[in-house]
Design a protein around this motif. Structure first.
Motif, mmCIF file in Angstrom:
data_model
loop_
_atom_site.group_PDB
_atom_site.id
_atom_site.type_symbol
_atom_site.label_atom_id
_atom_site.label_comp_id
_atom_site.label_asym_id
_atom_site.label_seq_id
_atom_site.Cartn_x
_atom_site.Cartn_y
_atom_site.Cartn_z
ATOM 1 N N LYS A 88 0.827 -1.214 0.000
ATOM 2 C CA LYS A 88 0.000 0.000 0.000
ATOM 3 C C LYS A 88 0.857 1.259 0.000
ATOM 4 C CE LYS A 88 -4.139 -2.065 1.958
ATOM 5 N NZ LYS A 88 -5.242 -1.967 2.946
ATOM 6 N N LYS A 89 1.975 1.211 0.689
ATOM 7 C CA LYS A 89 2.878 2.365 0.672
ATOM 8 C C LYS A 89 3.398 2.610 -0.738
ATOM 9 C CE LYS A 89 6.966 4.274 2.953
ATOM 10 N NZ LYS A 89 8.009 4.049 3.986
ATOM 11 N N GLU A 90 3.722 1.527 -1.449
ATOM 12 C CA GLU A 90 4.179 1.667 -2.829
ATOM 13 C C GLU A 90 3.079 2.237 -3.715
ATOM 14 O OE1 GLU A 90 5.905 -1.071 -6.554
ATOM 15 O OE2 GLU A 90 5.397 -2.008 -4.624
ATOM 16 N N LEU A 91 1.855 1.738 -3.555
ATOM 17 C CA LEU A 91 0.742 2.209 -4.377
ATOM 18 C C LEU A 91 0.404 3.670 -4.095
ATOM 19 C CD1 LEU A 91 -1.662 -0.878 -4.239
ATOM 20 C CD2 LEU A 91 -0.198 -0.175 -6.130
ATOM 21 N N CYS A 92 0.559 4.079 -2.846
ATOM 22 C CA CYS A 92 0.252 5.475 -2.496
ATOM 23 C C CYS A 92 1.251 6.443 -3.116
ATOM 24 C CB CYS A 92 0.232 5.648 -0.980
ATOM 25 S SG CYS A 92 -1.240 4.950 -0.192
ATOM 26 N N GLY A 93 2.416 5.928 -3.495
ATOM 27 C CA GLY A 93 3.404 6.778 -4.152
ATOM 28 C C GLY A 93 3.084 7.054 -5.605
ATOM 29 N N ALA B 114 -9.605 0.807 -4.612
ATOM 30 C CA ALA B 114 -10.362 -0.198 -3.863
ATOM 31 C C ALA B 114 -9.430 -1.043 -3.003
ATOM 32 C CB ALA B 114 -11.145 -1.079 -4.827
ATOM 33 N N PHE B 115 -8.287 -1.430 -3.572
ATOM 34 C CA PHE B 115 -7.340 -2.241 -2.807
ATOM 35 C C PHE B 115 -6.786 -1.460 -1.625
ATOM 36 C CE2 PHE B 115 -3.094 -3.757 -1.762
ATOM 37 C CZ PHE B 115 -3.326 -5.106 -1.577
ATOM 38 N N LEU B 116 -6.498 -0.175 -1.827
ATOM 39 C CA LEU B 116 -5.971 0.638 -0.732
ATOM 40 C C LEU B 116 -6.938 0.686 0.443
ATOM 41 C CD1 LEU B 116 -4.358 3.614 -2.695
ATOM 42 C CD2 LEU B 116 -3.157 1.916 -1.300
ATOM 43 N N SER B 117 -8.233 0.736 0.159
ATOM 44 C CA SER B 117 -9.219 0.858 1.229
ATOM 45 C C SER B 117 -9.579 -0.474 1.872
ATOM 46 C CB SER B 117 -10.498 1.522 0.697
ATOM 47 O OG SER B 117 -10.329 2.918 0.600
ATOM 48 N N CYS B 118 -9.791 -1.503 1.070
ATOM 49 C CA CYS B 118 -10.326 -2.747 1.650
ATOM 50 C C CYS B 118 -9.526 -3.981 1.278
ATOM 51 C CB CYS B 118 -11.777 -2.947 1.228
ATOM 52 S SG CYS B 118 -11.972 -3.498 -0.487
ATOM 53 N N SER C 127 -9.795 2.957 -19.991
ATOM 54 C CA SER C 127 -9.246 1.729 -19.402
ATOM 55 C C SER C 127 -8.278 2.044 -18.270
ATOM 56 C CB SER C 127 -8.542 0.902 -20.476
ATOM 57 O OG SER C 127 -7.503 1.658 -21.092
ATOM 58 N N CYS C 128 -7.555 3.164 -18.374
ATOM 59 C CA CYS C 128 -6.622 3.540 -17.314
ATOM 60 C C CYS C 128 -7.373 3.870 -16.028
ATOM 61 C CB CYS C 128 -5.756 4.719 -17.750
ATOM 62 S SG CYS C 128 -6.681 6.177 -18.288
ATOM 63 N N CYS C 129 -8.621 4.308 -16.162
ATOM 64 C CA CYS C 129 -9.429 4.619 -14.989
ATOM 65 C C CYS C 129 -9.789 3.350 -14.216
ATOM 66 C CB CYS C 129 -10.706 5.358 -15.386
ATOM 67 S SG CYS C 129 -10.424 6.978 -16.145
ATOM 68 N N VAL C 130 -9.947 2.234 -14.939
ATOM 69 C CA VAL C 130 -10.235 0.957 -14.281
ATOM 70 C C VAL C 130 -9.069 0.557 -13.390
ATOM 71 C CG1 VAL C 130 -10.729 -1.495 -14.642
ATOM 72 C CG2 VAL C 130 -11.763 0.223 -16.150
ATOM 73 N N GLN C 131 -7.851 0.720 -13.904
ATOM 74 C CA GLN C 131 -6.662 0.426 -13.102
ATOM 75 C C GLN C 131 -6.619 1.293 -11.854
ATOM 76 O OE1 GLN C 131 -4.110 0.845 -16.889
ATOM 77 N NE2 GLN C 131 -2.860 -0.462 -15.587
ATOM 78 N N LEU D 17 -1.342 -7.228 -9.082
ATOM 79 C CA LEU D 17 -0.477 -6.210 -8.481
ATOM 80 C C LEU D 17 0.273 -5.425 -9.551
ATOM 81 C CD1 LEU D 17 0.972 -8.099 -5.372
ATOM 82 C CD2 LEU D 17 -0.779 -6.317 -5.414
ATOM 83 N N THR D 18 0.674 -6.103 -10.629
ATOM 84 C CA THR D 18 1.303 -5.404 -11.749
ATOM 85 C C THR D 18 0.319 -4.427 -12.377
ATOM 86 O OG1 THR D 18 2.773 -7.272 -12.234
ATOM 87 C CG2 THR D 18 2.411 -5.685 -13.997
ATOM 88 N N TYR D 19 -0.919 -4.864 -12.534
ATOM 89 C CA TYR D 19 -1.959 -4.055 -13.170
ATOM 90 C C TYR D 19 -2.230 -2.765 -12.400
ATOM 91 C CZ TYR D 19 -6.491 -3.073 -15.397
ATOM 92 O OH TYR D 19 -7.538 -2.488 -16.073
ATOM 93 N N ILE D 20 -2.215 -2.855 -11.057
ATOM 94 C CA ILE D 20 -2.527 -1.649 -10.272
ATOM 95 C C ILE D 20 -1.269 -0.867 -9.905
ATOM 96 C CG2 ILE D 20 -4.665 -2.629 -9.376
ATOM 97 C CD1 ILE D 20 -3.273 -3.218 -6.750
ATOM 98 N N GLY D 21 -0.089 -1.385 -10.274
ATOM 99 C CA GLY D 21 1.128 -0.579 -10.148
ATOM 100 C C GLY D 21 2.110 -0.958 -9.069
ATOM 101 N N ALA D 22 1.936 -2.107 -8.403
ATOM 102 C CA ALA D 22 2.839 -2.514 -7.317
ATOM 103 C C ALA D 22 3.963 -3.399 -7.858
ATOM 104 C CB ALA D 22 2.058 -3.223 -6.215
ATOM 105 N N GLN D 23 4.858 -2.817 -8.638
ATOM 106 C CA GLN D 23 5.916 -3.583 -9.286
ATOM 107 C C GLN D 23 6.898 -4.169 -8.276
ATOM 108 O OE1 GLN D 23 5.849 -4.308 -12.363
ATOM 109 N NE2 GLN D 23 4.434 -2.826 -13.242
ATOM 110 N N ASN D 24 7.281 -3.393 -7.275
ATOM 111 C CA ASN D 24 8.246 -3.888 -6.287
ATOM 112 C C ASN D 24 7.704 -5.102 -5.532
ATOM 113 O OD1 ASN D 24 10.060 -1.855 -6.947
ATOM 114 N ND2 ASN D 24 9.320 -0.470 -5.355
ATOM 115 N N ALA D 25 6.406 -5.075 -5.238
ATOM 116 C CA ALA D 25 5.783 -6.205 -4.553
ATOM 117 C C ALA D 25 5.813 -7.450 -5.429
ATOM 118 C CB ALA D 25 4.345 -5.859 -4.177
#
Length: 241
Positions: free
Chosen positions: A8-13, A121-125, A111-115, A184-192
């Protein structure tokens, strides 16, 4: 910090460049918060970065102030205190959906809005288990229709989620490591994703080493057993002259 907290810290960045994507992420965070209604906006999270991001969106997109309080249990509570502000935010996000919490397709223009929405959604729940223990990623919401909308949106994005009810909550989840890596790749968490891949490589090497050792032990046991039978046969022949 837990593995989920690191994710989540990575995604918030990640700050979406497009205004539509920022709105979609904001929508995802609000819809899957602990409370989202015309009278209440509240998010309970272990991630300070998540609470801070939602507070920033509340101010930048809706022009409303949100407060963040810390609990001794290392939890953070974000709230919009004024009821009229809650009503304005709810009307802006939920639109013509009325009192029901549903995913408003008008907030997903591209489509980028879906990502961005799924990231919110993942950040919240959402949560994801440390891959050293097991492979499991899930979204949790008490609302059946909202969970069904999330299932449809994930399917639209090319994923195959599963669902189950746990303690009156709707759980949308993934248990296959490849599916978790892809999401996780789709929503941007590459490091994870790299961390999960490294853990998988380590597990494969360890399992292969164990298989080789077990095979060598089994072969050694067979050799010893065969030798014992041969010695017994020689002794028997010797006694018979």
């Amino acid at each position: 910090m837990s593995f989920a907290g690191d994710v989540k810290k990575e995604l918030c960045g990640l700050i979406p460049e497009k205004e539509c994507c920022r709105g979609a992420e904001y929508s995802g965070m609000l819809l899957f918060a602990n409370s989202f209604s015309p009278t209440s906006v509240k998010l309970l999270t272990e991630s300070f970065e998540t609470a801070k991001k939602l507070a920033t969106y509340c101010y930048e997109i809706s022009g409303m102030d949100a407060s963040i309080q810390a609990r001794q249990s290392e939890m953070y509570i974000l709230t919009v205190e004024r009821e009229e502000d809650c009503a304005a935010i709810f009307s802006h996000i939920n639109g013509e959906m009325g009192p029901f919490l549903r995913i408003n397709q008008k907030n997903l223009k591209e489509s980028c809005c879906v990502q961005a929405f799924l990231r919110g959604a993942f950040l919240s729940c959402g949560s994801v288990t440390d891959p050293k223990k097991e492979y499991h990623l899930e979204f949790v919401t008490p609302y059946f229709r909202l969970a069904a909308d999330l299932m449809d949106l994930l399917s639209f994005a090319g994923f195959s989620p599963k669902s189950v009810i746990r303690k009156s909550n709707q759980i949308v989840y993934f248990k296959e490591s490849e599916a978790i890596e892809d999401l996780l790749t789709y929503i941007g968490a590459q490091n994870a994703v790299f961390e999960i891949m490294n853990v998988k490589i380590y597990k494969d090497i360890r399992n292969n080493t164990n298989r080789v050792n077990n095979c060598e032990t089994a072969n050694l046991g067979k050799t010893v057993s065969a030798a014992a039978r041969q010695v017994e046969a020689i002794q028997k022949l010797s006694r018979m002259g």
